[in-house]
Design an enzyme around this catalytic site. Structure first.
Site, mmCIF file in Angstrom:
data_model
loop_
_atom_site.group_PDB
_atom_site.id
_atom_site.type_symbol
_atom_site.label_atom_id
_atom_site.label_comp_id
_atom_site.label_asym_id
_atom_site.label_seq_id
_atom_site.Cartn_x
_atom_site.Cartn_y
_atom_site.Cartn_z
ATOM 1 N N TYR A 1 0.865 -1.182 0.000
ATOM 2 C CA TYR A 1 0.000 0.000 0.000
ATOM 3 C C TYR A 1 0.894 1.222 0.000
ATOM 4 C CZ TYR A 1 -3.402 3.490 1.627
ATOM 5 O OH TYR A 1 -4.194 4.612 1.750
ATOM 6 N N ASP B 1 9.448 2.820 -0.791
ATOM 7 C CA ASP B 1 8.429 3.515 -0.009
ATOM 8 C C ASP B 1 8.694 3.214 1.467
ATOM 9 O OD1 ASP B 1 4.761 3.593 0.104
ATOM 10 O OD2 ASP B 1 6.321 4.489 1.357
ATOM 11 N N LYS C 1 4.933 9.620 8.533
ATOM 12 C CA LYS C 1 4.782 9.070 9.882
ATOM 13 C C LYS C 1 5.831 9.602 10.873
ATOM 14 C CE LYS C 1 2.507 5.017 7.899
ATOM 15 N NZ LYS C 1 1.122 4.933 8.364
#
Ligand code: KE4
Length: 432
Positions: free
Chosen positions: A144, A239, A267
């Protein structure tokens, strides 16, 4: 546990917000539950609107590596608030956070701040297309990379949790440029690159997959991605929105010794504030406006509060021994959960890299999305709810990861293991 406040708030939210949540993974639909509305959090604890306390292993889906309300982070945000909240102009804080990211991750020579992981990935993809003049993207099933159109193909996280085949609203003309292959299958990848390599702008991968549960890269997989993208003239994008500063200060690329062309972050670098970033080799990044022609912009990019929280976080996790201590506690937890399942005769497969881990209700091995999807998600749901009742707050999906923070101490880990032993025993007796 009494949860009337959360239930009332959820009823209200359902009238005003699609699904009553501002992000699908929070909906708890796949575990047959309803979302808890959170009142506050501190350290490794999170408290719901009814005052129930839980040991938190979601950590806001990764950012809270220091636990909640770490004094240094709160102090840094308090101080920056005295200067203002947003100027729409550069500040010293952006320069400092950029320098810290560049110092931590050698493959990153320049970096651009944005406001979410999705934005970071979306921008990195556009940059790869602009730099190579190619349109094709290659990703991996179950990974994702945020909700940008081009990446909602065989995606993990909420897309997998809700069983959404892709997403309506993504034009076929867009999805057609995205190829998705099984994770940890170097031969399939080599074959695809031999066939399509000259049309592929970039290959994007979660170097440790944290959105199909946790699936670590098997030896040779990441190396093959690097070799084949070099040959084809495609860019390799790591990623590291989830793994960046999580699995090591230098991210997964420092653990596996692979140098990607671009890296995306999010994050942890925002310490819980809205943030994202993408960076990489200077000759590529110089194509980004206003230095180059590839356009990307954002009103709140480099926002002082996010920068301050991110800098404070990176200062803390840079301390010697930080990751060793996390490793010890995470290993203790993984071993305890494994023993708890074995003690109840329940088949689970645990995969872990540092302080992020996953537990599949599956005899394993789990090396890719199709194997992850064979897990007993109903049993996971009963486990999730059982642990919640015992005050342990896990991600409400078999296709998410669990995060340990520096605020979790051995007592919290052991309490979690005891809870798992009781829940697993109950699951066993239920199944007869
Ligand atoms: P955000 O746009 O949610 O900040 O980042 C997207 C993203 C990109 N890349 C990776 C590897 C990610 O894990 C994410 C976001 N992770 C999910 C949790 N699995 C966010 C939780 C949510 O969607 O609410």
């Amino acid at each position: 546990m009494k949860r009337t406040q959360s239930q009332d708030l959820f009823r209200q939210a359902l009238k005003q917000i699609p699904g009553g949540v501002n992000s699908p993974v929070r909906a708890c639909k796949s575990v047959g539950s309803e979302p808890l509305f959170i009142d506050r959090a501190v350290g490794c604890f999170i408290y719901d609107a009814d005052g129930n306390r839980y040991i938190d292993y979601v950590g806001s889906w990764g950012p809270m590596i220091l636990g909640h309300r770490h004094a240094a982070v709160i102090q840094a945000v308090r101080e920056v608030l005295e200067r203002g909240t947003s100027f729409g102009a550069p500040t010293d804080l952006e320069v400092e956070l950029a320098a810290r990211i560049i110092e931590a991750v050698p493959s990153v020579e320049m970096v651009r701040m944005v406001n979410s992981g999705t934005e970071a990935v979306m921008s990195a993809i556009r940059l790869a297309r602009g730099f190579t003049g190619r349109d094709g993207i290659l990703k991996f099933d179950g990974c994702y990379h945020g909700h940008a159109d081009a990446l909602l193909v065989e995606a993990g996280s909420g897309v997998a949790t809700l069983g959404i085949p892709g997403s309506p609203g993504v034009p076929q003309s867009v999805a057609a440029h995205t190829l998705s292959l099984p994770y940890n299958d170097p031969q399939r990848f080599r074959d695809a690159m031999r066939q399509h390599g000259d049309t592929i702008a970039c290959v994007i991968v979660e170097p440790v997959a944290g959105n199909m549960g946790l699936v670590s890269p098997r030896p040779g997989f990441l190396e093959t991605l690097r070799e084949e993208t070099e040959k084809a003239g495609s860019l390799l994008i790591f990623d590291e929105v989830m793994t960046g500063f999580r699995v090591a200060y230098g991210g997964a690329q420092s653990l596996y010794g692979i140098t990607p062309d671009l890296t995306t972050f999010g994050k942890i670098i925002g310490g819980g504030m809205p943030v994202g970033a993408y960076g990489g080799k200077r000759d590529i990044m110089e194509h980004i406006a206003p230095q180059g022609p590839v356009y990307q912009a954002g009103t709140l990019s480099g926002n002082p509060m996010a920068m301050a929280a991110g800098i404070a976080t990176l200062k803390e996790i840079r301390h010697a021994g930080f990751y060793d201590a996390l490793e010890e506690k995470s290993k203790r937890l993984a071993e305890g959960l494994e023993k708890a399942a074995a003690g109840a005769g329940i088949s689970v497969t645990i995969d872990r890299v540092g302080s992020m881990m996953g537990m599949f209700f599956n005899s394993g091995p789990v090396t890719c999305f199709s194997e992850a999807k064979a897990s007993d998600t109903a049993l996971f749901g009963r486990y999730y709810n059982g642990m919640l009742e015992k005050g342990i707050y896990l991600a409400p999906s078999q296709f998410e990861a669990l995060f340990v923070s520096s605020a979790h101490n051995v007592e919290h880990i052991d309490e979690t293991i005891r809870a798992a032993e009781e829940v697993m025993a109950a699951l066993k007796s239920e199944s007869g």
